[in-house]
Design a protein around this motif. Structure first.
Motif, PDB file in Angstrom:
ATOM      1  N   ALA A   6       0.830  -1.209   0.000  1.00  0.00           N
ATOM      2  CA  ALA A   6       0.000   0.000   0.000  1.00  0.00           C
ATOM      3  C   ALA A   6       0.865   1.259   0.000  1.00  0.00           C
ATOM      4  O   ALA A   6       1.817   1.376   0.771  1.00  0.00           O
ATOM      5  CB  ALA A   6      -0.923  -0.002   1.213  1.00  0.00           C
ATOM      6  N   HIS A   7       0.541   2.183  -0.884  1.00  0.00           N
ATOM      7  CA  HIS A   7       1.182   3.490  -0.991  1.00  0.00           C
ATOM      8  C   HIS A   7       2.643   3.423  -1.442  1.00  0.00           C
ATOM      9  O   HIS A   7       3.364   4.414  -1.340  1.00  0.00           O
ATOM     10  CB  HIS A   7       1.081   4.262   0.329  1.00  0.00           C
ATOM     11  N   ALA A   8       3.070   2.258  -1.936  1.00  0.00           N
ATOM     12  CA  ALA A   8       4.457   2.137  -2.385  1.00  0.00           C
ATOM     13  C   ALA A   8       4.754   3.085  -3.544  1.00  0.00           C
ATOM     14  O   ALA A   8       5.891   3.553  -3.697  1.00  0.00           O
ATOM     15  CB  ALA A   8       4.747   0.693  -2.810  1.00  0.00           C
ATOM     16  N   GLU A   9       3.735   3.390  -4.345  1.00  0.00           N
ATOM     17  CA  GLU A   9       3.934   4.291  -5.490  1.00  0.00           C
ATOM     18  C   GLU A   9       4.319   5.698  -5.054  1.00  0.00           C
ATOM     19  O   GLU A   9       4.912   6.459  -5.830  1.00  0.00           O
ATOM     20  CB  GLU A   9       2.660   4.361  -6.334  1.00  0.00           C
ATOM     21  N   THR A  10       3.973   6.041  -3.824  1.00  0.00           N
ATOM     22  CA  THR A  10       4.249   7.380  -3.307  1.00  0.00           C
ATOM     23  C   THR A  10       5.333   7.386  -2.238  1.00  0.00           C
ATOM     24  O   THR A  10       6.237   8.222  -2.257  1.00  0.00           O
ATOM     25  CB  THR A  10       2.968   7.986  -2.701  1.00  0.00           C
ATOM     26  N   LEU A  11       5.263   6.445  -1.296  1.00  0.00           N
ATOM     27  CA  LEU A  11       6.070   6.521  -0.082  1.00  0.00           C
ATOM     28  C   LEU A  11       7.338   5.675  -0.094  1.00  0.00           C
ATOM     29  O   LEU A  11       8.261   5.954   0.682  1.00  0.00           O
ATOM     30  CB  LEU A  11       5.216   6.119   1.122  1.00  0.00           C
ATOM     31  N   LEU A  12       7.390   4.654  -0.933  1.00  0.00           N
ATOM     32  CA  LEU A  12       8.578   3.792  -0.950  1.00  0.00           C
ATOM     33  C   LEU A  12       9.603   4.379  -1.915  1.00  0.00           C
ATOM     34  O   LEU A  12       9.607   4.087  -3.111  1.00  0.00           O
ATOM     35  CB  LEU A  12       8.222   2.363  -1.358  1.00  0.00           C
ATOM     36  N   THR A  13      10.467   5.221  -1.381  1.00  0.00           N
ATOM     37  CA  THR A  13      11.436   5.947  -2.213  1.00  0.00           C
ATOM     38  C   THR A  13      12.870   5.457  -2.028  1.00  0.00           C
ATOM     39  O   THR A  13      13.751   5.841  -2.797  1.00  0.00           O
ATOM     40  CB  THR A  13      11.387   7.445  -1.880  1.00  0.00           C
ATOM     41  N   GLN A  14      13.119   4.610  -1.039  1.00  0.00           N
ATOM     42  CA  GLN A  14      14.479   4.141  -0.783  1.00  0.00           C
ATOM     43  C   GLN A  14      14.922   3.133  -1.850  1.00  0.00           C
ATOM     44  O   GLN A  14      14.091   2.508  -2.518  1.00  0.00           O
ATOM     45  CB  GLN A  14      14.570   3.487   0.593  1.00  0.00           C
ATOM     46  N   PRO A  15      16.234   2.961  -2.004  1.00  0.00           N
ATOM     47  CA  PRO A  15      16.737   1.921  -2.906  1.00  0.00           C
ATOM     48  C   PRO A  15      16.164   0.554  -2.543  1.00  0.00           C
ATOM     49  O   PRO A  15      16.117   0.175  -1.361  1.00  0.00           O
ATOM     50  CB  PRO A  15      18.247   1.976  -2.686  1.00  0.00           C
ATOM     51  N   LEU A  16      15.734  -0.183  -3.557  1.00  0.00           N
ATOM     52  CA  LEU A  16      15.029  -1.456  -3.364  1.00  0.00           C
ATOM     53  C   LEU A  16      15.645  -2.535  -4.240  1.00  0.00           C
ATOM     54  O   LEU A  16      15.868  -2.325  -5.436  1.00  0.00           O
ATOM     55  CB  LEU A  16      13.551  -1.286  -3.736  1.00  0.00           C
TER      56      LEU A  16
END
Length: 316
Positions: free
Chosen positions: A235-245
């Motif tokens: 959920a909300h990864a499109e907005t909030l997950l900004t760290q290197p993955l």
């Protein structure tokens, strides 16, 4: 070789048990990058999250904290065998709290890794805890999606009704209903008509000498599983997950869905620095502990964390 220190720290209202992996040349006068390692559903810190990935990351120079989930393993919390995604994600935050309290940990170089359900919990934690500077999902599984699909036999509303009935009965004094997610053995699974690669290989890992541990119970409290039904690890990864993955998956899809979940989070994440690695010819449970696929995964994991956590030590 790295060493292990058994530690505990306060969680919400109970203590969490964890293994702190220290590099072979550990020096309390230096500061280190640190990584939180989160175990799969029904697992424990002594299995793949600690003994495999935790150990190898510590051998590479990181401080690694592999912990038991609340209500499971050697950690506290009642009732036992709860698998509540919100609390599992909270566990990761408390693990970070513990790490940043250590004088030899650099609070600006915290990473996270998780295996299976732990991989998706790690993703969820990173969306809202940006103390995590880089994260890796090893064959991550979105437990909410799995509950709505395979674990409810694609009847989530029917499952919710059964869970509600059971929880009411337990509130009135009935015995807790603890389910085992797996057959008693591979042979028993086959005799019962199980053919899915993930179920059979999970059984081989958890219920044989290969990976069996006393606290790796592969059990869940049925009446409390309703908490996962409306949960989405991404959920909300499109907005909030900004760290290197970094996403690592095998290319043999199974019923638990790591292949599709890995592809999904790789596509959805807002991370500018993101990569996906598909271990060709290997399955979900091969990536738990088998030497060759784990080596393939670590060949991606180590340079990823080195780049984004700057693993070299420095004097305080």
């Amino acid at each position: 070789m790295s060493t292990i220190k058994h530690v505990s720290y306060r969680n919400l209202g109970w203590d969490s048990a964890a293994d702190l992996y220290l590099p072979a040349d550990f020096d309390e006068g230096k500061t280190y990058a640190a990584i939180v390692s989160t175990h799969p559903i029904g697992s424990c810190k002594e299995q793949t999250s600690g003994a495999v990935y935790g150990r190898q990351l510590a051998d590479a120079g990181y401080i690694v904290l592999a912990f038991d989930a609340s209500f499971q393993g050697a950690s506290g919390g009642e009732p036992r065998y709860m698998e509540d995604p919100a609390i599992r994600v909270s566990d990761i935050r408390y693990a970070i709290d513990y790490l940043v309290s250590l004088p030899f940990v650099n609070e600006n170089r915290i990473g996270a890794i998780g295996v299976c359900g732990g991989g998706a919990y790690t993703v969820s934690a990173a969306t809202t805890d940006h103390r995590i500077k880089a994260l890796t999902s090893i064959t991550g599984v979105n437990f909410g999606r799995l509950m709505r699909e395979g674990f409810s036999e694609f009847d989530p509303v029917g499952a919710l009704n059964a869970m509600a009935e059971q929880r009411t009965a337990e509130a009135k004094g009935a015995q807790r209903h603890v389910i085992n997610y797996l057959p008693d053995s591979v042979e028993a699974g086959k005799q019962a008509g199980v053919s899915d690669i993930d179920v059979l290989e999970a059984t081989d890992y958890y219920k044989s000498e290969r990976g069996q541990q006393a606290n790796g119970a592969t059990s869940g409290l049925f009446s409390f599983n309703s908490a996962a039904m409306s949960w989405d690890a991404f959920a909300h990864a499109e907005t909030l997950l900004t760290q290197p993955l970094l996403v690592v998956i095998g290319d043999k899809p199974g019923g638990f869905g790591a292949y599709r979940d890995g592809r999904e989070i790789y596509g959805r994440a807002a991370s500018k620095a993101k990569q996906i690695f598909v271990a060709e010819g290997w399955s979900h449970y091969d990536l738990y502990d088998l030497e060759e696929p784990v080596a393939l995964a670590m060949a991606q994991v180590l340079p990823f964390f080195k780049q984004h956590l700057q693993a070299e030590e420095r004097l305080r």
